[in-house]
Design a protein around this motif. Sequence first.
Motif, PDB file in Angstrom:
ATOM      1  N   ASN A   9      -2.576   8.092  -6.965  1.00  0.00           N
ATOM      2  CA  ASN A   9      -1.260   7.949  -7.585  1.00  0.00           C
ATOM      3  C   ASN A   9      -0.408   6.917  -6.843  1.00  0.00           C
ATOM      4  OD1 ASN A   9       0.559   8.499  -9.609  1.00  0.00           O
ATOM      5  ND2 ASN A   9       1.510  10.208  -8.524  1.00  0.00           N
ATOM      6  N   SER A  10      -1.031   5.803  -6.479  1.00  0.00           N
ATOM      7  CA  SER A  10      -0.321   4.763  -5.726  1.00  0.00           C
ATOM      8  C   SER A  10       0.635   3.995  -6.638  1.00  0.00           C
ATOM      9  CB  SER A  10      -1.323   3.790  -5.102  1.00  0.00           C
ATOM     10  OG  SER A  10      -2.006   3.075  -6.108  1.00  0.00           O
ATOM     11  N   THR A  11       1.645   3.402  -6.024  1.00  0.00           N
ATOM     12  CA  THR A  11       2.654   2.661  -6.778  1.00  0.00           C
ATOM     13  C   THR A  11       2.082   1.396  -7.406  1.00  0.00           C
ATOM     14  OG1 THR A  11       4.330   3.466  -5.249  1.00  0.00           O
ATOM     15  CG2 THR A  11       4.926   1.579  -6.600  1.00  0.00           C
ATOM     16  N   ASN A  12       1.309   0.634  -6.646  1.00  0.00           N
ATOM     17  CA  ASN A  12       0.809  -0.657  -7.123  1.00  0.00           C
ATOM     18  C   ASN A  12      -0.615  -0.616  -7.658  1.00  0.00           C
ATOM     19  OD1 ASN A  12       3.187  -2.165  -6.527  1.00  0.00           O
ATOM     20  ND2 ASN A  12       2.686  -1.931  -4.382  1.00  0.00           N
ATOM     21  N   GLY A  13      -1.260   0.534  -7.619  1.00  0.00           N
ATOM     22  CA  GLY A  13      -2.592   0.677  -8.185  1.00  0.00           C
ATOM     23  C   GLY A  13      -3.704   0.196  -7.281  1.00  0.00           C
ATOM     24  N   GLY A  16      -3.185  -3.111  -2.529  1.00  0.00           N
ATOM     25  CA  GLY A  16      -2.076  -3.876  -1.966  1.00  0.00           C
ATOM     26  C   GLY A  16      -2.371  -5.356  -2.051  1.00  0.00           C
ATOM     27  N   GLN A  17      -2.172  -6.064  -0.960  1.00  0.00           N
ATOM     28  CA  GLN A  17      -2.431  -7.507  -0.919  1.00  0.00           C
ATOM     29  C   GLN A  17      -3.865  -7.833  -0.493  1.00  0.00           C
ATOM     30  OE1 GLN A  17       0.763  -9.775   1.178  1.00  0.00           O
ATOM     31  NE2 GLN A  17       1.709  -7.765   1.436  1.00  0.00           N
ATOM     32  N   LEU A  18      -4.651  -6.803  -0.230  1.00  0.00           N
ATOM     33  CA  LEU A  18      -5.969  -7.008   0.364  1.00  0.00           C
ATOM     34  C   LEU A  18      -7.094  -6.823  -0.639  1.00  0.00           C
ATOM     35  CD1 LEU A  18      -5.315  -5.048   3.650  1.00  0.00           C
ATOM     36  CD2 LEU A  18      -5.203  -7.509   3.299  1.00  0.00           C
ATOM     37  N   ILE A  19      -8.154  -7.599  -0.433  1.00  0.00           N
ATOM     38  CA  ILE A  19      -9.372  -7.467  -1.226  1.00  0.00           C
ATOM     39  C   ILE A  19     -10.510  -7.202  -0.253  1.00  0.00           C
ATOM     40  CG2 ILE A  19     -10.976  -8.597  -2.807  1.00  0.00           C
ATOM     41  CD1 ILE A  19      -8.590 -10.325  -3.742  1.00  0.00           C
ATOM     42  N   PHE A  20     -11.256  -6.134  -0.529  1.00  0.00           N
ATOM     43  CA  PHE A  20     -12.402  -5.755   0.285  1.00  0.00           C
ATOM     44  C   PHE A  20     -13.654  -5.800  -0.574  1.00  0.00           C
ATOM     45  CE2 PHE A  20      -8.821  -3.450   2.158  1.00  0.00           C
ATOM     46  CZ  PHE A  20      -8.973  -3.730   3.506  1.00  0.00           C
ATOM     47  N   ILE A  21     -14.785  -6.001   0.073  1.00  0.00           N
ATOM     48  CA  ILE A  21     -16.073  -5.880  -0.606  1.00  0.00           C
ATOM     49  C   ILE A  21     -16.752  -4.627  -0.066  1.00  0.00           C
ATOM     50  CG2 ILE A  21     -17.316  -7.374   1.014  1.00  0.00           C
ATOM     51  CD1 ILE A  21     -18.918  -8.379  -1.484  1.00  0.00           C
ATOM     52  N   PHE A  22     -17.292  -3.841  -0.983  1.00  0.00           N
ATOM     53  CA  PHE A  22     -17.952  -2.593  -0.618  1.00  0.00           C
ATOM     54  C   PHE A  22     -19.390  -2.895  -0.246  1.00  0.00           C
ATOM     55  CE2 PHE A  22     -20.472   1.144  -1.822  1.00  0.00           C
ATOM     56  CZ  PHE A  22     -19.842   2.119  -1.069  1.00  0.00           C
ATOM     57  N   VAL A  23     -19.837  -2.383   0.907  1.00  0.00           N
ATOM     58  CA  VAL A  23     -21.195  -2.638   1.383  1.00  0.00           C
ATOM     59  C   VAL A  23     -21.845  -1.304   1.747  1.00  0.00           C
ATOM     60  CG1 VAL A  23     -22.628  -3.822   3.079  1.00  0.00           C
ATOM     61  CG2 VAL A  23     -20.490  -4.867   2.318  1.00  0.00           C
ATOM     62  N   GLU A  24     -22.987  -1.076   1.133  1.00  0.00           N
ATOM     63  CA  GLU A  24     -23.797   0.097   1.444  1.00  0.00           C
ATOM     64  C   GLU A  24     -25.165  -0.412   1.851  1.00  0.00           C
ATOM     65  OE1 GLU A  24     -24.392   4.512  -0.423  1.00  0.00           O
ATOM     66  OE2 GLU A  24     -24.090   2.866  -1.804  1.00  0.00           O
ATOM     67  N   PRO A  25     -25.524  -0.270   3.134  1.00  0.00           N
ATOM     68  CA  PRO A  25     -26.799  -0.796   3.603  1.00  0.00           C
ATOM     69  C   PRO A  25     -27.965  -0.216   2.815  1.00  0.00           C
ATOM     70  CG  PRO A  25     -25.465  -0.075   5.450  1.00  0.00           C
ATOM     71  CD  PRO A  25     -24.783   0.385   4.199  1.00  0.00           C
ATOM     72  N   THR A  26     -28.962  -1.059   2.584  1.00  0.00           N
ATOM     73  CA  THR A  26     -30.160  -0.589   1.881  1.00  0.00           C
ATOM     74  C   THR A  26     -31.093   0.069   2.874  1.00  0.00           C
ATOM     75  OG1 THR A  26     -31.223  -2.727   2.197  1.00  0.00           O
ATOM     76  CG2 THR A  26     -30.037  -2.389   0.130  1.00  0.00           C
ATOM     77  N   GLU A  27     -31.780   1.088   2.410  1.00  0.00           N
ATOM     78  CA  GLU A  27     -32.762   1.764   3.260  1.00  0.00           C
ATOM     79  C   GLU A  27     -34.099   1.074   3.109  1.00  0.00           C
ATOM     80  OE1 GLU A  27     -32.850   5.971   2.713  1.00  0.00           O
ATOM     81  OE2 GLU A  27     -30.687   6.053   2.390  1.00  0.00           O
ATOM     82  N   GLU A  28     -34.736   0.809   4.234  1.00  0.00           N
ATOM     83  CA  GLU A  28     -36.018   0.103   4.200  1.00  0.00           C
ATOM     84  C   GLU A  28     -37.152   1.066   4.349  1.00  0.00           C
ATOM     85  OE1 GLU A  28     -36.095  -3.206   6.873  1.00  0.00           O
ATOM     86  OE2 GLU A  28     -34.037  -3.685   6.396  1.00  0.00           O
ATOM     87  N   LEU A  43       0.851  -1.190   0.000  1.00  0.00           N
ATOM     88  CA  LEU A  43       0.000   0.000   0.000  1.00  0.00           C
ATOM     89  C   LEU A  43       0.887   1.240   0.000  1.00  0.00           C
ATOM     90  CD1 LEU A  43      -2.857  -0.613   2.605  1.00  0.00           C
ATOM     91  CD2 LEU A  43      -3.051  -0.513   0.142  1.00  0.00           C
ATOM     92  N   SER A  44       0.451   2.273  -0.677  1.00  0.00           N
ATOM     93  CA  SER A  44       1.151   3.549  -0.620  1.00  0.00           C
ATOM     94  C   SER A  44       0.744   4.285   0.653  1.00  0.00           C
ATOM     95  CB  SER A  44       0.801   4.388  -1.847  1.00  0.00           C
ATOM     96  OG  SER A  44       1.282   3.755  -3.022  1.00  0.00           O
TER      97      SER A  44
END
Length: 147
Positions: free
Chosen positions: A107-111, A135-147, A87-88
Amino acid sequence: MFEVLSTIVKYIFITIIYFFMFSIIRLIYLDIKQSRLGSVFDDGVYIKLMNKRHTVPFSVEEHYNIKDGTVIGRGAKADIIISDPFLSTAHAIFKKENGMFTIADNNSTNGTFVNGEKITAEPCALKTGDLIKAGQLIFIFVEPTEE
């Protein structure tokens, strides 16, 4: 003499047992406290780690709350600090534009990658389920739904 020695050994043994029980109770307390802290969401947007935590040689949380302007990186000024050597210092930034969250590479080195596609400094719109690789990590983006 035997009685005195026996009494001393008995009290030493009892002290060791109490110390052991205290240590176990303390570990249980700390584990419960950490699990409560780790499960508290502010009912907002967050990213959840997809990697197994034990597979990376640095400390990382299971999830991170995201707000407008949140910076992920290795540096001390980042909002989400992760000691990943890939990670930059200020790797990427999350923004909220027109009610929608975006991510832009800083403008990170590894994108930074979203769903396998390398992104640039131009903001990339995010939706629930998008995979973010930094970097070496993978995340999932979560945006709660409004009910």
